[in-house]
Design a protein around this motif. Structure first.
Motif, short mmCIF file in Angstrom:
data_model
loop_
_atom_site.label_atom_id
_atom_site.label_comp_id
_atom_site.label_asym_id
_atom_site.label_seq_id
_atom_site.Cartn_x
_atom_site.Cartn_y
_atom_site.Cartn_z
N ASP A 102 -9.80 -2.34 -7.34
CA ASP A 102 -11.01 -2.78 -6.54
C ASP A 102 -10.33 -3.11 -5.05
OD1 ASP A 102 -12.77 -1.49 -8.19
OD2 ASP A 102 -13.57 -3.56 -9.07
N GLY A 103 -9.39 -4.19 -5.40
CA GLY A 103 -8.90 -4.98 -4.17
C GLY A 103 -8.27 -3.71 -3.25
N ILE A 104 -7.33 -2.79 -4.18
CA ILE A 104 -6.43 -1.78 -3.31
C ILE A 104 -7.48 -1.01 -2.68
CG2 ILE A 104 -5.14 0.26 -3.88
CD1 ILE A 104 -3.87 -1.57 -5.91
N VAL A 105 -8.78 -0.54 -3.18
CA VAL A 105 -9.46 0.35 -2.53
C VAL A 105 -10.09 -0.36 -1.22
CG1 VAL A 105 -11.71 1.52 -2.63
CG2 VAL A 105 -10.11 1.55 -4.84
N GLY A 138 -9.61 1.12 2.50
CA GLY A 138 -10.55 1.31 3.65
C GLY A 138 -10.27 0.95 4.87
N ALA A 139 -9.25 0.12 5.12
CA ALA A 139 -8.91 -0.38 6.55
C ALA A 139 -7.72 0.60 6.81
CB ALA A 139 -8.41 -2.00 6.32
N GLY A 140 -7.46 1.65 6.12
CA GLY A 140 -6.43 2.73 6.65
C GLY A 140 -5.26 2.98 5.77
N GLY A 141 -5.68 2.88 4.48
CA GLY A 141 -4.51 3.30 3.30
C GLY A 141 -4.46 4.96 3.49
N GLY A 142 -5.65 5.63 3.59
CA GLY A 142 -5.57 7.08 3.70
C GLY A 142 -5.50 7.92 2.40
N PHE A 143 -5.49 7.18 1.19
CA PHE A 143 -5.77 8.05 -0.01
C PHE A 143 -7.00 7.75 -0.75
CE2 PHE A 143 -1.16 7.38 0.63
CZ PHE A 143 -0.90 8.74 0.50
N THR A 144 -7.34 8.58 -1.81
CA THR A 144 -8.47 8.36 -2.55
C THR A 144 -8.10 7.25 -3.78
OG1 THR A 144 -8.01 9.91 -4.27
CG2 THR A 144 -9.34 10.54 -2.16
N PRO A 145 -8.99 6.65 -4.17
CA PRO A 145 -8.70 5.55 -5.32
C PRO A 145 -7.87 6.32 -6.27
CG PRO A 145 -11.17 5.43 -4.49
CD PRO A 145 -10.77 6.39 -3.90
#
Ligand code: SF4
Ligand code: ZN
Length: 304
Positions: A114-117, A121-128
């Motif tokens: 959840d924290g990673i997701v 959202g701030a620019g990681g670029g991958f789906t959960p």
């Protein structure tokens, strides 16, 4: 009770269960998945496939007194979903008397999914699911190795395997299909060999197996599943299977035929140890560490 449209068989409950267990035993024998003295780590999430696999391997393993089972449950940290699954996995292990090791993303990586997701959202670029998949694979290998396992058994079924093949094509990396195999031998001393005894069994049949054997499993879906490309591929393939029974198995067999040619054309890169975590990887930094660095969860390695 069940009409297997691919073969035309009409089976009662008892014959259906026997047919699944025969297929699993057949896969284990045909692909030399297990040895009589293996310590088998089984990845048990609490879903129908993994819990069914645990019960089947428990029954098979009873005939091999020198073998041993240990269950590994990875708690990714998905609020409102994973807690129930972990409890169900625990309940099944307790019932069978199988030792269970539970490990969380938080313990291993210092951050739950959840924290990673939220961070992504701030620019990681991958789906959960993209983060979840690589981090879970790494977690399973680390824990299986620490438990002294000689095999890591996962519950990938026919649907999972065919979806992965298509996903590799859709991601523009068809060569990776060569790696979608029922047995993945170790290419590094830190990698536990992986086996997939359910790889030829359709998801609908693993679900029916769990239902008929009254195994308790988690039936709700992960809240992140709808965000994944895999889910779209799943729906397309299910639509095709409905119209053309046996299509998934045909795809699997087709890719099996071209796998040797794909392997021949794939350059074999020796694995080395990740500069950050020491786990086996092809590049200098493994994919899980790279993701965590990009998200600011771990610090990149300082150059000397
Ligand atoms: Fe992880 Fe995606 Fe599976 Fe959820 S659906 S458990 S996020 S891989
Ligand atoms: Zn790493």
């Amino acid at each position: 009770m069940y009409h297997r449209r691919v073969s035309g068989e009409r089976l009662c409950a008892g014959c259906f269960l026997d047919s699944i267990e025969d297929q699993v035993r057949g896969n284990i024998t045909k692909y030399s998945m297990l040895r009589p003295n293996d310590r088998i780590a089984v990845a048990v999430s609490g879903g129908k496939d993994s819990v069914s696999l645990l019960h089947m391997l428990y029954r098979i393993e009873k005939c091999f007194p020198k073998s041993e089972l240990v269950a590994i449950t990875v708690d990714e940290g998905i609020s409102g979903y994973r807690e129930e699954a972990v409890g169900i996995a625990q309940e099944n292990c307790r019932k069978l008397g199988v030792r269970q090791i539970i490990v969380s993303f938080d313990e291993l990586y210092g951050q739950d999914l959840d924290g990673i997701v939220k961070r992504s959202g701030a620019g990681g670029g991958f789906t959960p699911c993209a983060y979840c998949g690589v981090l879970r694979r790494k977690a399973l290998n680390i824990v299986a190795r620490a438990a002294g396992a000689t095999k890591l058994a996962t519950a990938h079924n026919l649907d999972d395997e065919v979806q992965t093949m298509f996903l590799n094509v859709l991601h523009g990396d068809p060569w990776r299909i060569a790696r979608v195999e029922p047995v993945l031998l170790s290419e590094h001393s830190k990698l536990v060999p992986r086996v997939k005894p359910l790889f030829s069994i359709p998801e609908i049949e693993t679900a029916l197996y769990a239902y008929l054997t009254e195994i308790r499993f988690q039936s709700v879906s992960c809240p992140y599943v709808s965000e994944s490309l895999r889910n779209d591929v799943r729906m397309v393939l299910n639509g095709l299977e409905e119209k053309y029974p046996g299509m998934k198995l045909t795809v699997l067999r087709s890719f099996e035929k071209i796998r040797p040619a794909l392997k021949e054309r794939t350059e074999k890169v020796p694995l080395r140890e990740c500069e950050i975590c020491g786990e086996p990887t092809v590049g200098s930094v493994c994919r899980p560490c790279k993701s965590l660095v990009d998200l600011g969860v771990v610090k990149p390695k300082q150059q000397d």
